[in-house]
Design an enzyme around this catalytic site. Structure first.
Site, PDB file in Angstrom:
ATOM      1  CG  HIS A  80      -2.157  -0.617   0.754  1.00 26.86           C
ATOM      2  ND1 HIS A  80      -2.479  -1.827   0.805  1.00 26.86           N
ATOM      3  CD2 HIS A  80      -3.463  -0.023   0.702  1.00 26.86           C
ATOM      4  CE1 HIS A  80      -3.609  -2.094   0.591  1.00 26.86           C
ATOM      5  NE2 HIS A  80      -4.402  -1.077   0.212  1.00 26.86           N
ATOM      6  CE  LYS A 108      -7.538  -9.608  11.415  1.00 23.41           C
ATOM      7  NZ  LYS A 108      -6.869  -9.402  12.687  1.00 23.41           N
TER       8      LYS A 108
END
Lengths: 286, 185
Positions: free
Chosen positions: B39, B104
């Site tokens: 990222h 999650k």
């Protein structure tokens, strides 16, 4: 004359490597039992399904010798060294790290350790392990490997409370830690709490508290009461399995306490996910 | 609630505007893996106006760092990692057309707002059900940053990968709703 027990470094390497793999592939029976109990207790149908999935996952992991969780953790190794134990053919910490290296390589476990927290280059072999040693009178070498996940570790907290904060202050801090963690640490969680000692020691106590198998009661009745009170308040938060809402957010709270300074009340909370991976071996016992 | 909606990638706007929180979805097609280190690199490229290693428009990014594949298997265990750590990067990827993320745990208000704005959704897979989730992965190939090991970007071919909608394009949040329903205080 004191009895000496010789344990070879090569045996330590072999046993540590097997512990790393065993911990990651085979869910302990106490966890399986707790997941089954939680499945029964849970009222939310969505959360109930999560428990069923986790039980199914444990089965697949065992059958296929695949890690329960892709985060195969940092290897936290607790070693009890008998005072009469002699390590031959190498040094203890080197042997443990070699065992971790071998276990993570041969078990196809993920390498999750970076050599420096700021430059973040992966060491490529999941070492160094985090090793905690302790001398004991028993004439053995007891090695416990805990494969500790990063996601739940990140949700852990420590506080230096004041004596006036007392019991209620400690309970509030623990419950607040779980509330803040919300869905992040992969609930259903196990909550390890260290109360007392010093800043550093409270954190170690919290981690050690996680080593007690689920379902085994603490030996002090007041700690048993405190654990039950905290568990109740945590499960009233409604976070539930995977944070989807439900009655079972934590499967257990385990506390360890230790004497501390007259000015201090350290509290550490080490959060553990349901993928609780701990295996032990005892070498050189007679 | 118990019906499972099958969806195929790439995801168009109309695919995700149909989804509501709590919907169970089975994803088939191509999804891309990326976690912390990848990222950082992707957003560095965006800031420099450089080309990304794959076209993220209408795609799904899965926050996962799989364990190594055993010989003969496409992938090792591959459950989701905590999404929160990607929150700082996500709005910039959504602005570039990313349609969905899988992870999650909770997203920040900023990310939830960005999902509303750019018509994107957030799915959760069951954290720690990593051996079970691996069964839905049919093929895996590293397409960028191989040197990052488990953090490399992979292109996964999945079949009925099971997830639940946690944040829809209307700003709803399944986690918040769950707590409100089951809190006993």
């Amino acid at each position: 004359m004191a009895i000496r027990t010789a344990i070879s470094a090569s045996e330590i390497i072999e046993k540590v490597s097997l512990l790393c793999m065993d911990a990651n592939f085979n869910v302990n029976q106490d966890i399986i039992a707790a997941l089954r109990d939680s499945y029964e207790t849970e009222v939310s149908p969505v959360a109930k399904e999560v428990f069923a999935e986790l039980l199914e996952n444990a089965k697949i992991a065992h059958e296929c010798q695949m890690p329960i969780c892709q985060d195969t953790g940092v290897a936290v190794v607790f070693v009890e060294i008998g005072e009469g134990v002699e390590i031959t053919g190498g040094r203890l910490c080197d042997a443990i790290n070699e065992g971790v290296r071998k276990g993570y390589r041969e078990g196809y476990l993920r390498k999750s350790i970076v050599r420096d927290p700021l430059d973040r280059v992966n060491t490529g072999d999941n070492t160094p392990a985090l090793i905690h040693t302790e001398f004991v009178p028993e004439n053995h070498l007891k090695i416990t490997v805990m494969a500790k996940g990063g996601g739940c570790e990140n949700m852990s907290r420590i506080a230096m409370l004041t004596p006036a904060d007392g019991r209620e202050g400690v309970i509030n801090f623990v419950v607040e830690t779980v509330r803040i963690a919300k869905a992040n640490p992969c609930p259903p969680i196990i909550v390890g709490v260290g109360i007392g000692g010093t800043f550093d020691y409270a954190a170690l106590l919290a981690k050690k508290a996680l080593l007690r198998p689920l379902g085994i009661k603490h030996h002090e009745s007041d700690t048993v009461k405190l654990e039950a009170e905290m568990l109740d308040r945590i499960n009233n938060l409604g976070i539930g399995a995977q944070g989807l809402g439900g009655w079972v957010t934590a499967m257990a709270v385990h506390i360890e306490r230790y004497p501390c300074h007259i000015a201090s009340l350290p509290v550490a909370v080490n959060i553990e996910c349901h993928a609780h991976r701990v295996k032990t071996v005892i070498l050189g016992s007679h | 609630m118990s019906t499972i909606l099958p969806i195929k990638t790439p995801l168009m706007e109309s695919d995700v505007t149909n989804l509501r929180i709590g919907d169970k979805v089975a994803i088939s097609g191509i999804i891309y893996t990326a976690r912390d280190a990848a990222h950082k690199r992707l957003v560095d490229l965006i800031l420099r106006n450089a080309e990304l290693p794959f076209d993220i428009r209408n795609q799904i990014i899965y926050y996962v760092g799989p364990s190594p594949a055993r010989p003969g298997r496409p992938i090792g265990s591959c459950g989701p990692t905590t999404s929160q750590r990607m929150d700082v990067y996500t709005p910039q990827l959504l602005a570039r057309g990313l349609r969905a993320t899988i992870g999650k745990g909770n997203r920040s208000e900023t990310v939830i707002e960005a999902m509303k704005r750019y018509k994107a959704v957030y799915f959760a897979a069951t954290g720690g059900a990593a051996a079970l989730l691996a069964r839905a992965v049919k093929n895996a190939e590293v397409i960028a940053y191989e040197e990052l090991g488990a953090e490399a970007i992979m292109r996964l071919e999945v079949e009925s990968f099971p997830v639940v909608v946690v944040n829809d394009v209307y700003g709803n949040d399944l986690y918040r709703e769950g707590i409100t329903k089951y809190r006993r205080e």
